[in-house]
Design a protein around this motif. Structure first.
Motif: not given
Length: 92
Positions: A48-56
């Motif tokens: 979940r955090l990797l996906e959030r980082n990718r979006i950011l």
């Protein structure tokens, strides 16, 4: 000749000690199962955090490269308009 019952009793005690460690002690099956669940939970959180980082990261790159995004944010969040534009607000 020694009594074979002492040997049998010793083996039973040893077996009980090993069974205790397997079911209750440190490194028991319950503890291993709990640790596997914690690992699965942490892997889900990491995903979940990797996906959030990718979006950011994509958002940061977009802000660095294009003025359209900056202009869009200024319009939406700050209510800014370009010079020569007229803002019409409709109320219901």
């Amino acid at each position: 000749m020694r009594n074979p019952y002492w040997l049998l009793a010793g083996l039973i005690v040893l077996l009980l000690g090993l069974q205790y460690r397997l079911w209750v002690g440190d490194g028991s099956l319950a503890q291993v199962t709990d640790l596997k669940q914690q690992i699965a939970d942490q892997q889900g959180e990491n995903q979940r955090l990797l996906e959030r980082n990718r979006i950011l990261e994509a958002e940061v790159m977009e802000l660095k490269e294009g003025m359209e995004t900056v202009e869009e944010r200024a319009r939406q969040e700050l209510g800014m308009v370009k010079e020569g534009e007229t803002l019409y607000q409709l109320t219901e």
